[in-house]
Design a protein around this motif. Structure first.
Motif, PDB file in Angstrom:
ATOM      1  N   ILE A   7      37.174 -29.105 -26.541  1.00 26.76           N
ATOM      2  CA  ILE A   7      37.422 -28.240 -25.381  1.00 26.76           C
ATOM      3  C   ILE A   7      37.360 -26.773 -25.765  1.00 26.76           C
ATOM      4  CG2 ILE A   7      38.844 -29.941 -24.190  1.00 26.76           C
ATOM      5  CD1 ILE A   7      41.307 -28.305 -25.031  1.00 26.76           C
ATOM      6  N   SER A   8      37.387 -26.480 -27.067  1.00 23.63           N
ATOM      7  CA  SER A   8      37.258 -25.099 -27.514  1.00 23.63           C
ATOM      8  C   SER A   8      35.804 -24.683 -27.663  1.00 23.63           C
ATOM      9  CB  SER A   8      37.999 -24.902 -28.841  1.00 23.63           C
ATOM     10  OG  SER A   8      39.379 -25.079 -28.655  1.00 23.63           O
ATOM     11  N   GLY A   9      34.857 -25.584 -27.368  1.00 16.04           N
ATOM     12  CA  GLY A   9      33.446 -25.258 -27.437  1.00 16.04           C
ATOM     13  C   GLY A   9      32.742 -26.008 -28.555  1.00 16.04           C
ATOM     14  N   GLU A 123      36.489 -18.752 -16.927  1.00 18.00           N
ATOM     15  CA  GLU A 123      37.518 -19.496 -17.661  1.00 18.00           C
ATOM     16  C   GLU A 123      36.853 -20.620 -18.441  1.00 18.00           C
ATOM     17  OE1 GLU A 123      40.226 -20.806 -14.624  1.00 18.00           O
ATOM     18  OE2 GLU A 123      40.489 -18.768 -13.833  1.00 18.00           O
ATOM     19  N   PHE A 124      37.507 -21.072 -19.518  1.00 21.18           N
ATOM     20  CA  PHE A 124      36.939 -22.154 -20.313  1.00 21.18           C
ATOM     21  C   PHE A 124      36.770 -23.413 -19.472  1.00 21.18           C
ATOM     22  CE2 PHE A 124      38.835 -19.825 -24.071  1.00 21.18           C
ATOM     23  CZ  PHE A 124      37.608 -19.414 -24.552  1.00 21.18           C
ATOM     24  N   ILE A 125      35.669 -24.115 -19.694  1.00 21.51           N
ATOM     25  CA  ILE A 125      35.429 -25.336 -18.938  1.00 21.51           C
ATOM     26  C   ILE A 125      36.494 -26.375 -19.291  1.00 21.51           C
ATOM     27  CG2 ILE A 125      32.962 -24.855 -18.797  1.00 21.51           C
ATOM     28  CD1 ILE A 125      32.498 -27.020 -20.918  1.00 21.51           C
ATOM     29  N   SER A 126      36.736 -27.293 -18.379  1.00 23.15           N
ATOM     30  CA  SER A 126      37.779 -28.302 -18.563  1.00 23.15           C
ATOM     31  C   SER A 126      37.330 -29.372 -19.553  1.00 23.15           C
ATOM     32  CB  SER A 126      38.106 -28.961 -17.226  1.00 23.15           C
ATOM     33  OG  SER A 126      37.008 -29.755 -16.789  1.00 23.15           O
ATOM     34  N   GLY A 130      33.617 -30.723 -20.196  1.00 17.42           N
ATOM     35  CA  GLY A 130      33.092 -30.729 -21.558  1.00 17.42           C
ATOM     36  C   GLY A 130      32.522 -32.085 -21.939  1.00 17.42           C
ATOM     37  N   GLU A 131      33.196 -33.156 -21.538  1.00 16.11           N
ATOM     38  CA  GLU A 131      32.705 -34.505 -21.822  1.00 16.11           C
ATOM     39  C   GLU A 131      31.367 -34.747 -21.144  1.00 16.11           C
ATOM     40  OE1 GLU A 131      33.847 -36.926 -23.804  1.00 16.11           O
ATOM     41  OE2 GLU A 131      35.369 -35.529 -24.522  1.00 16.11           O
ATOM     42  N   VAL A 321      42.620 -23.635 -22.216  1.00 17.34           N
ATOM     43  CA  VAL A 321      42.373 -24.278 -20.926  1.00 17.34           C
ATOM     44  C   VAL A 321      43.604 -25.048 -20.455  1.00 17.34           C
ATOM     45  CG1 VAL A 321      41.336 -26.364 -21.927  1.00 17.34           C
ATOM     46  CG2 VAL A 321      40.722 -25.667 -19.614  1.00 17.34           C
ATOM     47  N   ASN A 322      44.347 -25.636 -21.390  1.00 19.64           N
ATOM     48  CA  ASN A 322      45.562 -26.376 -21.028  1.00 19.64           C
ATOM     49  C   ASN A 322      46.673 -25.444 -20.574  1.00 19.64           C
ATOM     50  OD1 ASN A 322      44.400 -28.897 -21.814  1.00 19.64           O
ATOM     51  ND2 ASN A 322      44.799 -28.364 -23.946  1.00 19.64           N
TER      52      ASN A 322
END
Length: 469
Positions: A7-9, A123-126, A130-131, A321-322
């Motif tokens: 989730i961090s990329g 914002e960072f993707i969830s 990401g999956e 993201v969390n």
């Protein structure tokens, strides 16, 4: 060589074999997957995306690959060039872009780089998004543009100033108080883009006496870029021999922030968020329903400060993201992570060292006493931060399950790894999102107790591993 997808990329070391490190082939593949994901989500909107990077040595190479791949998919790319993570986040909604990519491995050493992926809100993707994106990458489910519909690149280096202008417009940023305080400040920007952005911000706030250390954005980090006390000896030494009010330290992409007190002692990275939250809580127009959020590995001091102000504290799993998800859920006025990450929703939902500096200096100016004295007004906790290196054959979930069973007589939180809560102490162990390690954080009112508690858990982990080998 390492390649980590989380989730961090997409994060990895530069060089080596495709699939085992962040090679040009991997960069193109994951950029194409991201572009395909954006197209799938936005069938009617113009294909516009933001790209920005920190100053690390591989940055230009990675940026060229990313931008060219997006052009090949028909995107109009706005390239901010040398920038900061929060600046790219802010640019996405302003430009009405579909998303953004920040090219930075944040606090990781020089051989690392990463693609941090943003949605249309900046914002960072969830995790779920990401999956989906990773599946597209695995399937190589890409659709490139025909020659007449190729995209193009526009260079835009104005956004750091736009970012600063937005910070200056915040009601709780008191430029006049900061200017009148006549702060003498020393900066360490680890030879990355903080060396551009932080002096610009300080000058805009009226700070004129600025000593710059490692502020040339060469990408050759002068020390380990994680802003921990053991990596900040140079700036600490400078403060001890100079007549400074404080030191300011940022990581390579300027989303983590740490301060050094006037005597050269670290203010404490954990206490960056505590101090800024204290200022926000005391000066918020909203007097009821005040809420704050930090991750499970952050100090109890934020909870103490929040309760003292009559507010309510909430915790979240580690990862920006969390934390952002929890902040939105409970309508938090301030939140972040104990690694020096400030998230101030009135500006945007992302860790932002620049807004953290402006709010902290406003707080310190109005406080009217030295930064060291300000630190002494907060509850005094100590966090030990340790780690265990992982081997490829280790089942981390089994290890965590064994630790959970061993400590099941204590209050446990298993939202993110395992956190064991004692009275005024806790220990949290979890698999890192950014490195092949298990992180072990422990906190106590006593430094030796925190260290011993972390060491005890490390011994427990090694015992579990030895029994399974």
């Amino acid at each position: 060589m390492t390649l980590i997808k989380s989730i961090s990329g997409i994060r990895g070391t530069i060089g080596g074999k495709s699939g085992e490190a962040l090679t040009p082939l991997d960069i193109v593949k994951f950029t194409a997957a991201y572009g395909s994901w954006l197209k799938k989500r936005n069938t009617e909107k113009p294909l516009r995306v933001i790209v920005g990077r920190d100053a690390r040595l591989s940055g230009k190479m990675v940026s060229d690959l990313v931008c060219s791949t997006l052009v090949g998919m028909g995107f109009y790319v706005i390239d901010l060039g040398l920038s900061t993570t929060p600046t790219v986040e802010i640019a996405v909604p302003i430009e009405n872009a579909l998303g953004g990519i920040v090219l930075t491995a944040s606090h990781n050493p020089i051989q690392w780089n990463a693609l941090k992926l943003l949605n249309e809100k900046g914002e960072f993707i969830s995790g779920a998004d990401g999956e989906e994106l990773l599946k597209m990458a695995d399937n190589e489910d890409f659709d490139f543009a025909e020659v007449k519909t190729l995209g193009k690149i526009e260079a835009n280096d104005t956004y750091i100033q736009k970012h600063i202008d937005l910070i200056l417009a915040l009601p709780l940023v008191d430029k006049e108080a900061i200017k009148n305080a006549k702060f003498k400040v020393c900066i360490d920007a680890v030879n990355s883009t903080g060396g551009i952005a932080v002096p610009m911000l300080l000058e805009a706030l009226g700070v004129t006496d600025i000593k710059k250390i490692n502020c040339e954005p060469t990408g050759i980090f002068a020390h380990n870029p994680e802003p921990l006390p053991e990596n900040l000896r140079e700036i600490s030494s400078e403060l001890r021999k100079g007549n400074y009010d404080l030191g300011i330290v940022v990581d390579p992409d300027v989303d983590r922030l740490a301060f050094i007190s006037e005597d050269g002692e670290p203010f404490g990275e954990e206490y960056t968020l505590v101090a800024v939250a204290d200022y926000i809580l005391k000066n918020s127009k909203k007097k009821k329903g005040l809420t704050t959020v930090s991750n499970l590995s952050s100090t109890l001091a934020l909870k103490d400060v929040t309760l003292k102000a009559g507010g309510e504290y909430f915790s979240a799993a580690v990862g920006e993201v969390n934390v952002v998800t929890k902040m939105k859920e409970v309508k938090a006025i301030i939140g972040g992570e104990g690694n020096g990450g400030i998230i101030y929703p009135e500006l945007h939902y992302g860790r932002d060292a620049l807004v953290g500096i402006a709010l902290f200096l406003s707080h310190l100016a109005k406080f009217g006493k030295p930064i060291g004295f300000l630190r002494s007004t907060y509850p005094n906790y100590h966090i030990a931060k340790k780690k265990v290196e992982l081997t490829t054959d280790l089942n981390v979930d089994e290890v965590l399950s064994e630790i959970k069973a061993k400590y099941d007589r204590y209050p446990l939180n298993t939202e993110d790894g395992v956190k064991v809560n004692f009275d005024k102490e806790w220990v949290h162990l979890r698999k890192s999102n950014t490195e092949p390690i298990i992180r072990i954080y422990a906190e106590s009112e006593f430094e030796t107790t925190a260290s011993n508690l972390a060491d005890k858990i490390i011994r427990d982990i090694k015992e579990v591993i030895s029994l399974k080998s």
